[in-house]
Design an enzyme around this catalytic site. Sequence first.
Site, PDB file in Angstrom:
ATOM      1  N   TRP A 128       0.868  -1.183   0.000  1.00  0.00           N
ATOM      2  CA  TRP A 128       0.000   0.000   0.000  1.00  0.00           C
ATOM      3  C   TRP A 128       0.898   1.224   0.000  1.00  0.00           C
ATOM      4  CZ3 TRP A 128      -5.420   0.400   0.033  1.00  0.00           C
ATOM      5  CH2 TRP A 128      -5.881   1.725   0.049  1.00  0.00           C
ATOM      6  N   LYS A 262       2.761   9.740   7.774  1.00  0.00           N
ATOM      7  CA  LYS A 262       1.990   9.291   8.933  1.00  0.00           C
ATOM      8  C   LYS A 262       2.647   9.544  10.302  1.00  0.00           C
ATOM      9  CE  LYS A 262      -0.527   5.519   6.728  1.00  0.00           C
ATOM     10  NZ  LYS A 262      -1.891   5.849   7.067  1.00  0.00           N
ATOM     11  N   ARG A 398      -5.047  -5.770  12.615  1.00  0.00           N
ATOM     12  CA  ARG A 398      -3.796  -5.003  12.681  1.00  0.00           C
ATOM     13  C   ARG A 398      -3.824  -4.095  13.906  1.00  0.00           C
ATOM     14  NH1 ARG A 398      -2.417  -0.900   7.986  1.00  0.00           N
ATOM     15  NH2 ARG A 398      -4.178   0.200   8.887  1.00  0.00           N
TER      16      ARG A 398
END
Length: 431
Positions: A128, A262, A398
């Site tokens: 991803w 992030k 996750r």
Amino acid sequence: MDRADLLIRYGGPFSPGIVKSASGSFLEMEDGSRVLDFTAGQICATIGHNHPRVVEAIERACREVMHLNSWSLSPPVLSLAERLLATLPAPLERTMFLSTGAEANEAALRMSKLFSGRFEVIALTRSWHGVTAGASAHTYAAGRRGLGPTTPGAFAIPAPYEYRCPIRHCDGNCDCTCLESGFELFDQASVGSPAAVLAEPVLSAGGVIVPPAGYFTRMAELCDERGMHLVLDECQTGLGRLGSLYGFEVFDVVPDFLVLSKTLGGGIPVSAVVTTPEIEERCFELGFIHVTSHVSDPLPAAAAEAVLDVVLSEDLPGAARQRGDRLMAGLRELQTRHEAIGDVRGMGLLVGVELVEDRDTKTPAHALGPALTEECLRCGLSMNLVRGQSAGSANCLRMAPPLTVSDDEIDLAVTVIDEALTTVTNQLAVG
Ligand SMILES: Cc1ncc(COP(=O)(O)O)c(C=O)c1O
């Protein structure tokens, strides 16, 4: 009309409940309940939600300067560049700051292509890298259908998914044959324009896949043999999540491009591309353009510097190692009592639990994942459900809590999962 119906749904339905505020590892919901956030927002609240240092940095930027034209520099940007590069080995000595991970991956690939004059890019299945056109061309975990052609020159090689070897070669003990045969496939399909390999150190959205030791050193050799750049996408793994400041350190390689996002912003959109002086210089000469509205903005840079400072001064990589070990130990203990836990894997505080119907056949438990995450959320624990066995099947939990998570919060999460698993497996058995 429900106000949520006014919104475009961009990834399946929205989560139930409305979040009123967030602090540390917890969300406070409008109905007064509290939710332990084991996704750290979207894996961004590295030092916990609304950390006072990030709040203070934002407030300062609001008083001083938030945004500038794309060519103007400010103290927060220069200071972040200096602090960030001081954490990195040579020759990673040049950086730029953007807003999102996809954008930063695009910038790295654009520089790689411009520098080499080539255009072919290899990425791993289950990857991803973002949803913009360039990043999604190399994203194989989801989101590819129905959008027409992607970028020419995009190649996939099999991810080193030990639990279910993609080439049916080894079982639970990857010897990197997937990597070698992936490059062989590429060599045959290539039109002779190899530019870069783009990879996550641990594939997160693809099911928390941890490559074996030696994987990235071999990948770096294979890149060198073909004159390709190694671009490591550390949007999730950078800033301590794997138990070291960067994932590339664990795997003993130095990439040509390091991409951060992030975890760098602690909840504020900011990303970074880091590369070598040689690449920066040549791209500049060749007229590299990657001007965005928020490139080099002072406010996000100030927030990122606060995050970096807390990560370093509080040794959060060390905390991620310790708390990650505690979480994995707790989940492995659950595995001894719950047949549905097929595999517990991860590194530091990026942890996955693959759900199966039975451990011998490893048949993926398709219905269990959504029911379990729903029950956990009802009991006050938020987790992501990501890809497990096949496209369209999300059977892997996750967990990526803030690196500031406490032992008690880890234990609470394990208890909630334990109880929710009992409840949901009983319900599904009856149903
Ligand atoms: C490893 C990785 N790279 C890139 C991205 C894309 O980042 P963004 O959503 O900020 O564009 C993500 C987002 O989930 C990611 O997990």
